[in-house]
Design an enzyme around this catalytic site. Structure first.
Site, PDB file in Angstrom:
ATOM      1  N   LYS A   1       8.384   6.715   4.123  1.00 26.91           N
ATOM      2  CA  LYS A   1       7.882   5.512   4.790  1.00 26.91           C
ATOM      3  C   LYS A   1       8.886   4.361   4.658  1.00 26.91           C
ATOM      4  O   LYS A   1       9.530   4.200   3.614  1.00 26.91           O
ATOM      5  CB  LYS A   1       6.533   5.110   4.164  1.00 26.91           C
ATOM      6  CG  LYS A   1       5.843   3.914   4.837  1.00 26.91           C
ATOM      7  CD  LYS A   1       4.518   3.625   4.150  1.00 26.91           C
ATOM      8  CE  LYS A   1       3.779   2.465   4.791  1.00 26.91           C
ATOM      9  NZ  LYS A   1       2.472   2.194   4.133  1.00 26.91           N
TER      10      LYS A   1
ATOM     11  N   SER B   1      -3.995   3.210   2.942  1.00 24.32           N
ATOM     12  CA  SER B   1      -2.907   3.446   3.885  1.00 24.32           C
ATOM     13  C   SER B   1      -2.243   4.812   3.803  1.00 24.32           C
ATOM     14  O   SER B   1      -1.377   5.126   4.607  1.00 24.32           O
ATOM     15  CB  SER B   1      -1.834   2.358   3.731  1.00 24.32           C
ATOM     16  OG  SER B   1      -2.302   1.140   4.243  1.00 24.32           O
TER      17      SER B   1
ATOM     18  N   SER C   1      -1.625   2.131   7.024  1.00 28.97           N
ATOM     19  CA  SER C   1      -0.356   1.716   7.610  1.00 28.97           C
ATOM     20  C   SER C   1       0.705   2.816   7.647  1.00 28.97           C
ATOM     21  O   SER C   1       1.714   2.684   8.342  1.00 28.97           O
ATOM     22  CB  SER C   1       0.210   0.519   6.821  1.00 28.97           C
ATOM     23  OG  SER C   1       0.501   0.877   5.482  1.00 28.97           O
TER      24      SER C   1
END
Length: 378
Positions: A24, A124, A100
């Site tokens: 990420k 997330s 997210s």
């Protein structure tokens, strides 16, 4: 492909059939900027060193294939990003991928990588994993290093893995957590005691969770956590305050997405009294979870109360705040929590079954998830 922000090939010890993993874009990789998929951070200088989890993966022989897309600044649940693109939901392209860590979930679900790392502040990892029909683990708070992860200061955020099977989840944890005991994570979990948490969720989701537990042949009893709803609200207050401290300086720069700009402005209004109340609720809710786990090895509940909405509905303003109602409370308490995809009768989509364990008992959570996974495949 919008699951990735950048694709490359990074491996410290080349070997045949090295497992692949994506990272990420809130986690540092040396030589690449950490932009959190935001135009406001697009000119950030490249990281000078790897985040600790990245270095551990390389040392363990993993091949890093790129940085994944995300909801801008990790401050949203839909995964929609008009700057870097919205990752596709592999279960249903019309639906949101969740945020997210949207790109990490999408890349795993689409089979682009064996695994991915995300971060979970208020759901997330688990939210996108449930949306995209893959497995996602939020470790015990503080157990996995956050050195080299943005935001630098947090009381909620955890680095955690995505994968399509439990074997790979365990392999990633073995690489990124030096204290992880693989034998305990792969032990026989047939005698595990399960408490089914009574929560509000759509009937098709509730039936899917109940059916999976029945097929697992694990003994169970019902339990309630009276402060669950308060913990959800308290977690939001903490997230708002800490996100404002980290990124509030970007407001008025003209480079933030409209949704992030508005949410940051609202977050600026979090008061000291709100945080004092949140800390009181944190202690109350943590105690409730701990007491429930005195009579069970794990808690089981849905990951999300409903299936993910469409991108079109999200853009039209349909509220998604309830998406994290069953996951954010366990960020507040710090307990390990994992989401496992389970079938829904009459649907091609999977529901997320969430497993919550005692603080530090990440291995037990993995063992139970692996047992349920195996029983569902019979």
């Amino acid at each position: 492909m919008s699951a990735f922000l950048q694709q490359f090939d990074l491996v410290a010890q080349p070997r045949a059939n090295a497992p692949t993993i994506a990272i990420k874009d809130s986690i540092d990789i040396a030589g690449y900027p950490t932009t959190a998929a935001s135009r406001a951070l697009a000119d950030t200088p490249p990281a000078s060193r790897h985040a600790e989890v990245v270095q551990r993966l390389l040392d363990a022989g993993w091949r890093i294939t790129g940085k994944t897309n995300m909801h801008e600044l990790a401050f949203g649940m839909t995964g929609i990003n008009d700057f870097s693109g919205t990752p596709r939901n592999p279960q249903d392209m019309a639906r949101i991928p969740g945020g997210s860590s949207s790109g990490s979930a999408s890349a795993v679900g689409l089979g682009l990588v064996d695994a991915a790392l995300g971060t979970d502040t208020g759901g997330s990892v688990r939210g996108p994993a449930a949306c995209c029909g893959v497995i996602g683990l939020k470790p015990t708070f503080g157990r996995v290093s956050r050195e080299g992860v943005s935001p630098r200061v947090t009381t909620l955020d955890c680095v955690g893995p995505f994968a399509r099977d439990m074997k790979t989840i365990i392999d990633v944890m073995l690489a990124i957590d030096p204290s992880f005991e693989v034998d305990r994570a792969r032990r026989d979990a047939r005698t595990t005691r399960v408490a089914m948490l009574d929560v509000e969720a759509d009937e098709e989701i509730r039936r899917a969770i109940a059916a999976a537990v029945t097929r697992s042949e694990l003994g169970s009893h019902d339990v309630r956590l009276p402060s669950m709803r308060d913990a959800f609200a308290a977690g939001l207050a903490v997230i708002n305050a800490e996100t404002w401290r980290a990124f509030g300086h970007l407001v008025d720069g003209g480079k933030l997405g409209a949704d992030i700009e508005a949410r940051l402005r609202a977050a600026a209004n979090t008061k000291a009294a709100d945080l004092d109340s949140a800390e009181r609720i944190r202690h109350i809710f943590t105690d409730e979870v701990d007491r429930a786990l005195e009579h069970a090895d794990v808690l089981i509940l849905p990951t999300m109360p409903s299936l993910p909405i469409t991108v079109e509905a999200a853009r039209a303003g349909t509220s998604v705040i309830g998406m994290s109602s069953l996951i954010r409370p366990f960020n507040l308490s710090g307990h390990p929590a994992l989401t496992l995809p389970v079938p829904i009768v009459g649907s091609s989509l999977k529901a997320g079954l969430q497993i919550v364990g005692r603080t530090g008992e990440d291995e037990t959570v993995c063992a139970v998830a692996a047992h349920i996974e195996a029983m569902l495949m019979r």
